[in-house]
Scaffold this active site. Structure first.
Site, PDB file in Angstrom:
ATOM      1  N   MET B   1       0.848  -1.200   0.000  1.00 19.21           N
ATOM      2  CA  MET B   1       0.000   0.000   0.000  1.00 19.21           C
ATOM      3  C   MET B   1       0.881   1.247   0.000  1.00 19.21           C
ATOM      4  SD  MET B   1      -3.387   0.810   2.131  1.00 19.21           S
ATOM      5  CE  MET B   1      -2.869   0.462   3.776  1.00 19.21           C
ATOM      6  N   CYS B   2       0.425   2.275  -0.667  1.00 14.62           N
ATOM      7  CA  CYS B   2       1.113   3.550  -0.672  1.00 14.62           C
ATOM      8  C   CYS B   2       0.070   4.651  -0.754  1.00 14.62           C
ATOM      9  CB  CYS B   2       2.034   3.675  -1.874  1.00 14.62           C
ATOM     10  SG  CYS B   2       3.438   2.547  -1.847  1.00 14.62           S
ATOM     11  N   GLY B   3       0.487   5.860  -0.448  1.00 10.46           N
ATOM     12  CA  GLY B   3      -0.394   7.011  -0.613  1.00 10.46           C
ATOM     13  C   GLY B   3       0.197   7.958  -1.637  1.00 10.46           C
ATOM     14  N   ARG B  32      -1.339   5.196   4.899  1.00 10.09           N
ATOM     15  CA  ARG B  32      -1.111   4.392   3.695  1.00 10.09           C
ATOM     16  C   ARG B  32       0.373   4.177   3.427  1.00 10.09           C
ATOM     17  NH1 ARG B  32      -5.533   3.546   0.582  1.00 10.09           N
ATOM     18  NH2 ARG B  32      -4.119   2.750  -1.001  1.00 10.09           N
TER      19      ARG B  32
END
Lengths: 224, 299
Positions: B1-3, B32
């Protein structure tokens, strides 16, 4: 009407209050797109979320009537058992996923996988839905007043899908069916329940399972 | 997950606010991606001048690096240090020798970005701490792109943090994973591109840079990537004047765009947009899969 403000109370406290009440009207302010708002309610409360909500808004609802005055993220009303959820804006992907009962109304568009694995609830979308909607949907109804994206109703079981606009493509084992008087009655009543009076039930097409996949073949019953 | 976050200003009056608004968005995306963060800020340099951001600066190498820089530019350049990054401003003609100097310098120094307008910062740690280290809140500019990383398939290092810049004034942030990045990297290396990492996102950035270098416009480059890149992605891409968003055909990574008369804002989740000015009047939409969304400032 009781007001619950996310600027002054944490999310879990607000959810805990709503989960323990038995009746009444509640308004949630300053939702600011937060996730898991008004989830797991069991009593016939009326809850209004005054703004955009994040993921899983009104998830696992039982009996409550929840209105969201804004857009919602993924999984609105996921696994709803009963009651109603009304999104005044648009919904992201997986709206009404696995919902077993109740009514989900989306005034705007819904994203991909709307009604994925639907298990008996009714979903009415005034706008369009994204790709893979009603994937593996088992029972209940999905009404789409706009268009449907790719692979609509892939691997469908018993869910009826009503579409007024265009369908970009049908998924595996999904086919158009003849609209029976009973289908038309269900459709009219769902539009009415959703408060949609300016769109008539005529001109919709209905789609269902062609029953050609593995589980529909009697020969495969011997595997059990 | 990343933002991912991005902010592209249409109203010049907001330019002094760019850094502050970007840092608000970045910090909201901490859940995130809490292990590292980075951002590119576009703020035009004076005509005829170029900017280079280099990272890996420490007390042991800063002096040598700076004197080398001043020697190449004939004492005619500007150096601005922010934590372990340096932003160098210099006349265009020094670009080639400077680039060679930085590439050979070693001692942990890397070119982070280069161009007319871009400055690029990244670091390990909570997004809030990274933003504070580089004083993001005080930065101004025309547009910015940021990323908060939760590493899943490679180490938590500065090199693995986003954005990736593989061409002049270009940068890319990515949420997702690509499955054909090794073969694509080999193809791009044959085409003369160089890569700093084994990271899949750097390959996506490199592919777009390659297309842009062959004359594609930003939207054309992204359009062509749909058939070439295999995997999951939501990309936000910046160029000197442009800002673009693309999601893969399955659209499994989240994305929200909000547009007003004053700005276009992008975030992985609406939460990150909730504090932007007049957001309640913005047109909020979920970008469709395989559709290139693209904005450009008048040059």
């Amino acid at each position: 009407m009781k007001t619950l403000d996310l600027r002054t109370a944490p999310l879990r406290e607000i959810n805990r209050i709503l989960q323990n009440e038995h009746e009444g009207f509640y308004e949630i302010r300053n939702s600011s797109g937060q996730h898991a708002l008004a989830v797991g309610l069991t009593a016939p409360l009326s809850v209004t979320i005054d703004g955009h909500a994040g993921y899983y808004a009104a998830g696992m609802n039982q009996n409550a009537r929840i209105i969201i005055n804004g857009n919602v993220g993924q999984g609105v009303a996921e696994n709803m058992m009963s009651g109603s959820v009304h999104v005044k804006g648009c919904a992201s992907s997986s709206a009404g996923a696995t919902a077993q009962g109740g009514l989900l109304v989306i005034d705007g568009d819904a994203g991909a996988r709307c009604g994925i694995s639907l298990k008996g609830a009714n979903i009415v979308v005034r706008g369009s839905v994204g790709h893979m909607s009603a994937f593996m949907a088992q029972s209940g109804n999905l009404v789409i007043c706009g268009d449907a994206g790719d692979a609509l109703g892939d691997s469908l079981y018993e869910t009826r899908i009503f579409v007024k606009g265009k369908v970009r493509s049908l998924g595996a084992d999904c086919e158009e069916k003849e609209m029976t008087p009973q289908d038309l009655e269900i459709l009219s009543s769902l539009l009415n329940d959703a408060g949609i009076h300016d769109i008539s039930a005529s001109g919709f097409h209905v789609y269902g399972s062609a029953r050609t996949l593995y589980h529909f073949h009697v020969d495969n019953a011997s595997a059990y | 997950m990343c933002g991912i976050v991005g902010l592209f200003l249409k109203n010049r009056a907001l330019q002094p606010e760019l850094g502050r608004l970007t840092s608000l968005m970045l910090e909201t995306m901490t859940e995130r991606g809490p292990d590292s963060a980075g951002f590119a800020v576009y703020d035009g340099a004076a005509a005829g001048h170029r900017k280079m951001t280099v990272r890996g600066i420490s007390s042991s190498n800063a002096g040598d690096l700076e004197s080398g820089f001043l020697q190449i530019t004939g004492n005619n350049g500007n150096v601005h240090q922010r934590c372990d990054h340096l932003v160098l401003t210099y006349a265009e003609e020094h670009e080639t020798p400077l680039r060679a100097y930085m590439n050979e310098f070693g001692r942990g120094v890397h070119i982070a970005s280069c161009g007319d307008s871009i400055e690029l910062y990244k670091g390990v740690g909570l997004p809030e701490h990274v933003a504070t280290r580089f004083e993001l809140k005080t930065m101004r500019g025309t547009h910015a792109i940021g990323h908060t990383r939760m590493a899943t398939e490679s180490a938590v290092t500065i090199a693995g943090a986003h954005p990736f810049s593989t061409g002049p004034d270009q940068c890319l942030v990515h949420n997702g994973s690509l499955s054909n990045h090794n073969s694509l990297r080999r193809m791009l290396v044959r085409e003369g591109l160089a890569f700093d990492t084994e990271n899949d996102s750097e390959v996506a950035a490199g592919y777009l840079s390659w297309r842009l270098s062959r004359g594609d416009k930003l939207d054309q480059a992204l359009e062509s990537s749909i058939d070439v890149l295999d995997g999951f992605y939501t990309f936000v891409v910046g160029t000197r004047d442009g800002f673009a968003v693309l999601r893969d055909p399955v659209a499994c990574k989240p994305a929200v765009i909000a547009e007003t008369d004053d700005y276009v804002a992008f975030a992985s989740e609406y939460r990150a947009l909730a504090e932007l000015p007049a957001i309640q009047n913005a047109k909020v939409l979920e970008p469709e899969p395989q559709k290139v969304y693209h904005w450009e400032h008048a040059a």
